[in-house]
Design a protein around this motif. Structure first.
Motif, PDB file in Angstrom:
ATOM      1  N   TYR A 178       0.784  -1.240   0.000  1.00 12.58           N
ATOM      2  CA  TYR A 178       0.000   0.000   0.000  1.00 12.58           C
ATOM      3  C   TYR A 178       0.816   1.290   0.000  1.00 12.58           C
ATOM      4  O   TYR A 178       0.253   2.375  -0.133  1.00 12.58           O
ATOM      5  N   TYR A 179       2.155   1.191   0.142  1.00 16.18           N
ATOM      6  CA  TYR A 179       2.959   2.403  -0.007  1.00 16.18           C
ATOM      7  C   TYR A 179       3.127   2.710  -1.495  1.00 16.18           C
ATOM      8  O   TYR A 179       3.360   1.816  -2.304  1.00 16.18           O
ATOM      9  N   SER A 180       3.051   3.975  -1.841  1.00 13.71           N
ATOM     10  CA  SER A 180       3.222   4.366  -3.239  1.00 13.71           C
ATOM     11  C   SER A 180       4.690   4.267  -3.623  1.00 13.71           C
ATOM     12  O   SER A 180       5.579   4.231  -2.764  1.00 13.71           O
ATOM     13  N   VAL A 181       4.948   4.245  -4.925  1.00 12.88           N
ATOM     14  CA  VAL A 181       6.324   4.164  -5.429  1.00 12.88           C
ATOM     15  C   VAL A 181       7.174   5.332  -4.939  1.00 12.88           C
ATOM     16  O   VAL A 181       8.308   5.124  -4.496  1.00 12.88           O
ATOM     17  N   PRO A 182       6.702   6.583  -4.991  1.00 13.43           N
ATOM     18  CA  PRO A 182       7.523   7.698  -4.484  1.00 13.43           C
ATOM     19  C   PRO A 182       7.916   7.543  -3.019  1.00 13.43           C
ATOM     20  O   PRO A 182       9.050   7.863  -2.630  1.00 13.43           O
ATOM     21  N   ILE A 183       7.011   7.048  -2.177  1.00 20.29           N
ATOM     22  CA  ILE A 183       7.326   6.860  -0.756  1.00 20.29           C
ATOM     23  C   ILE A 183       8.390   5.783  -0.586  1.00 20.29           C
ATOM     24  O   ILE A 183       9.363   5.956   0.155  1.00 20.29           O
ATOM     25  N   LEU A 184       8.227   4.659  -1.294  1.00 21.29           N
ATOM     26  CA  LEU A 184       9.220   3.592  -1.204  1.00 21.29           C
ATOM     27  C   LEU A 184      10.573   4.037  -1.734  1.00 21.29           C
ATOM     28  O   LEU A 184      11.616   3.705  -1.168  1.00 21.29           O
ATOM     29  N   ALA A 185      10.559   4.793  -2.821  1.00 18.18           N
ATOM     30  CA  ALA A 185      11.812   5.274  -3.397  1.00 18.18           C
ATOM     31  C   ALA A 185      12.568   6.134  -2.395  1.00 18.18           C
ATOM     32  O   ALA A 185      13.793   6.012  -2.244  1.00 18.18           O
ATOM     33  N   ASP A 186      11.842   6.984  -1.687  1.00 13.36           N
ATOM     34  CA  ASP A 186      12.470   7.845  -0.678  1.00 13.36           C
ATOM     35  C   ASP A 186      13.051   7.025   0.466  1.00 13.36           C
ATOM     36  O   ASP A 186      14.141   7.313   0.966  1.00 13.36           O
ATOM     37  N   ARG A 187      12.338   5.978   0.874  1.00 21.17           N
ATOM     38  CA  ARG A 187      12.809   5.170   1.998  1.00 21.17           C
ATOM     39  C   ARG A 187      13.992   4.285   1.614  1.00 21.17           C
ATOM     40  O   ARG A 187      14.926   4.109   2.398  1.00 21.17           O
ATOM     41  N   PHE A 188      13.963   3.737   0.415  1.00 22.40           N
ATOM     42  CA  PHE A 188      15.125   2.984  -0.065  1.00 22.40           C
ATOM     43  C   PHE A 188      16.351   3.895  -0.131  1.00 22.40           C
ATOM     44  O   PHE A 188      17.435   3.523   0.315  1.00 22.40           O
ATOM     45  N   LYS A 189      16.168   5.075  -0.682  1.00 19.48           N
ATOM     46  CA  LYS A 189      17.269   6.021  -0.825  1.00 19.48           C
ATOM     47  C   LYS A 189      17.845   6.398   0.528  1.00 19.48           C
ATOM     48  O   LYS A 189      19.072   6.458   0.714  1.00 19.48           O
ATOM     49  N   GLY A 190      16.959   6.632   1.512  1.00 17.87           N
ATOM     50  CA  GLY A 190      17.421   7.005   2.842  1.00 17.87           C
ATOM     51  C   GLY A 190      18.256   5.920   3.490  1.00 17.87           C
ATOM     52  O   GLY A 190      19.285   6.200   4.118  1.00 17.87           O
ATOM     53  N   LEU A 191      17.828   4.684   3.352  1.00 17.80           N
ATOM     54  CA  LEU A 191      18.558   3.561   3.940  1.00 17.80           C
ATOM     55  C   LEU A 191      19.903   3.349   3.258  1.00 17.80           C
ATOM     56  O   LEU A 191      20.930   3.146   3.922  1.00 17.80           O
ATOM     57  N   LEU A 192      19.905   3.384   1.922  1.00 16.44           N
ATOM     58  CA  LEU A 192      21.152   3.167   1.181  1.00 16.44           C
ATOM     59  C   LEU A 192      22.148   4.297   1.437  1.00 16.44           C
ATOM     60  O   LEU A 192      23.361   4.061   1.553  1.00 16.44           O
ATOM     61  N   THR A 193      21.636   5.523   1.560  1.00 18.33           N
ATOM     62  CA  THR A 193      22.504   6.671   1.850  1.00 18.33           C
ATOM     63  C   THR A 193      23.159   6.528   3.222  1.00 18.33           C
ATOM     64  O   THR A 193      24.293   6.952   3.437  1.00 18.33           O
TER      65      THR A 193
END
Length: 376
Positions: free
Chosen positions: A284-299
Motif C-alpha cells: 500500500y505504499y506508493s512508489v515515491p514513498i518507497l523510493a524515498d525510503r530505499f534512498k534514505g537507507l542506502l545513503t
C-alpha cells in the motif's frame, strides 16, 4: 444585521455579553440572533461557548433546544459535569435531539453495551455516533439484530457502532452483502468454517470501516494477489497482517509497487512474495514513498541484503530511520554491520532496545582474577 461578540475570562461577564449587540447593516444580509436560553443553559454546565460558536455557531441559533434535558440524561447514566461539558463542546448538535429520541437511543445502545458506564465512555469519545437522527433508528436496530445473529459479541458490535456508525445507519442489505463476501472469501482461501467467526470478528475490530467498502473491491484485490502467485494460506496470513485494510488497496497501485520493489531489490517473484508476507506495507505504499525510503537507507550505508532480511524497516519514515541510526552510532553501535531489527518497532520499542544495547556496549567486563574490595 451584524453581531459584535465580546469575551471575558469572567464567567459572569461572559453571560452578560451572551446577548449580542447589533449594529446596522444592509437589509440584504440577515443574521439570526443566538438563542439566549441555549447560551445560558450551556454556561450553567460550564461549556466553553467559544468551542461551540466557532465551528458550529448555527446550533446556538436554533430553537427549541434541549440542553438541560440532554445533560440530565447523561447525568443519570453516570456522566460527570466535566464529561457532559466535553460532550456538548465536541458535538453541540446533541442539544437539538428531543428527549424521547435520546431515550430511544439509550435503550438501543444498552442492548449491546454491558453497562451504562461503558455507554458513557462511548458517548464521550463518539458523541456523533450516539446522537443521531431518529430516521436512522430503524436501520440501527435492524443492523444490531443482524450482527447478533452472526454471534458477534456485544463488545465487538458496540465498537462497530461507535467507530463506524455510518455502517449501522444504512440499510441492512448493504452490510449483509459485504459480510457474505468476506465469509465467502475466507472459505475460498481455505479457511475453516469453525474459525470463521473469530476471523471475522478480528477483521471487523481491526478495521470497522471495511463494511463501508464495496464487495467488488475485495474481490478484485483477491484476484490480483492470486494471479501474483500468493496461495490461499498465504493470503489469509497476509490479510491478518494487513489488519482488515485489504479493501483499501487496488490492483493498479499494487502492480506498480510490486514491480518497483522487485526491480529495486533485485529479487525473484518468489522472494518478493516472502518479503511482502513479512512487510505487507509494500502493497500500500506508493512508489515515491518507497523510493524515498530505499534512498534514505542506502545513503545511511545500509545494504540491500540487510533490507531484504528485515523489510519491515521500510515501514519507518526516512526521518525516523536516520534519527535512530544516528542515536545508535552515538555510542559506537553500527547497524550497517548487523541486523536492522534494532531499528524496528514503536518509539517505546526502540528506546528499550537502545537502552539494552548501550548497557551491553558500556558495562565493564568482570575480571575473575582481580582482588575483591571488602570493608575492613
Amino acid at each position: 444585521m451584524l453581531r459584535l461578540v465580546t469575551t471575558s475570562l469572567c464567567l459572569y461577564c461572559q453571560r452578560a455579553h451572551a446577548t449580542p449587540l447589533l449594529l446596522t447593516r444592509p437589509r440584504s444580509v440577515i443574521v439570526q440572533e443566538e438563542n439566549p436560553l441555549a447560551i445560558n443553559a450551556l454556561y450553567d454546565l460550564s461549556v466553553d461557548i467559544s468551542k461551540v460558536r466557532k465551528p458550529r455557531g448555527w446550533v446556538l441559533r436554533q430553537s427549541p433546544v434541549y440542553v438541560s434535558e440532554t445533560a440530565a440524561l447523561l447525568r443519570d447514566m453516570g456522566a460527570s459535569g466535566p464529561v457532559i461539558a466535553r460532550v456538548l463542546e465536541l458535538h453541540p448538535e446533541d442539544i437539538l435531539c428531543k428527549p424521547d429520541q435520546i431515550e430511544a437511543q439509550k435503550k438501543l445502545w444498552m442492548s449491546v453495551c454491558t453497562s451504562q458506564k461503558d455507554l458513557v465512555g462511548i458517548i464521550e469519545k463518539f458523541p456523533a455516533s450516539f446522537f443521531t437522527s431518529s430516521s436512522d433508528h430503524d436501520n440501527q436496530k435492524a443492523n444490531i439484530a443482524y450482527f447478533q445473529m452472526l454471534h458477534l459479541n456485544k463488545r465487538i458490535i458496540s465498537k462497530l457502532m461507535a467507530s463506524a456508525s455510518q455502517s449501522f445507519r444504512r440499510p441492512i442489505e448493504q452490510n449483509e452483502q459485504m459480510i457474505q463476501t468476506l465469509q465467502k472469501t475466507y472459505l475460498d482461501l481455505g479457511g475453516k468454517e469453525d474459525n470463521m467467526k473469530i476471523w471475522l470478528q478480528k477483521l471487523l475490530t481491526q478495521n470497522p470501516y471495511v463494511l463501508l467498502k464495496l464487495p467488488d473491491t475485495l474481490h478484485d484485490n483477491v484476484v490480483f494477489l492470486r494471479n501474483a502467485g500468493f496461495t490461499g494460506d498465504e493470503l489469509l496470513r497476509l490479510f491478518s497482517k494487513l489488519k482488515g485494510f485489504v479493501t483499501e488497496l487496488n490492483p493498479e497501485s499494487m502492480r506498480l509497487t510490486l514491480s518497483y520493489s522487485r526491480e529495486t531489490l533485485g529479487c525473484t517473484e518468489t522472494e518478493l512474495r516472502q518479503i511482502v508476507l513479512q512487510c505487507p506495507a509494500l502493497l500500500y505504499y506508493s512508489v515515491p514513498i518507497l523510493a524515498d525510503r530505499f534512498k534514505g537507507l542506502l545513503t545511511a550505508g545500509v545494504s540491500m541484503e540487510q533490507i531484504m532480511e528485515t523489510p519491515t524497516v521500510l515501514e519507518l519514515t526516512t526521518q525516523i530511520v536516520q534519527y535512530r541510526i544516528q542515536k545508535l552510532r552515538s555510542f559506537g553501535y553500527d547497524v550497517c554491520s548487523g541486523s536492522l531489527e534494532v531499528l524496528n518497532g514503536t518509539k517505546k520499542d526502540f528506546e528499550m532496545s537502545y537502552v539494552k544495547l548501550r548497557f551491553r556496549q558500556e558495562r565493564p567486563l568482570f575480571n575473575p582474577v582481580a582482588t575483591l574490595r571488602t570493608k575492613e
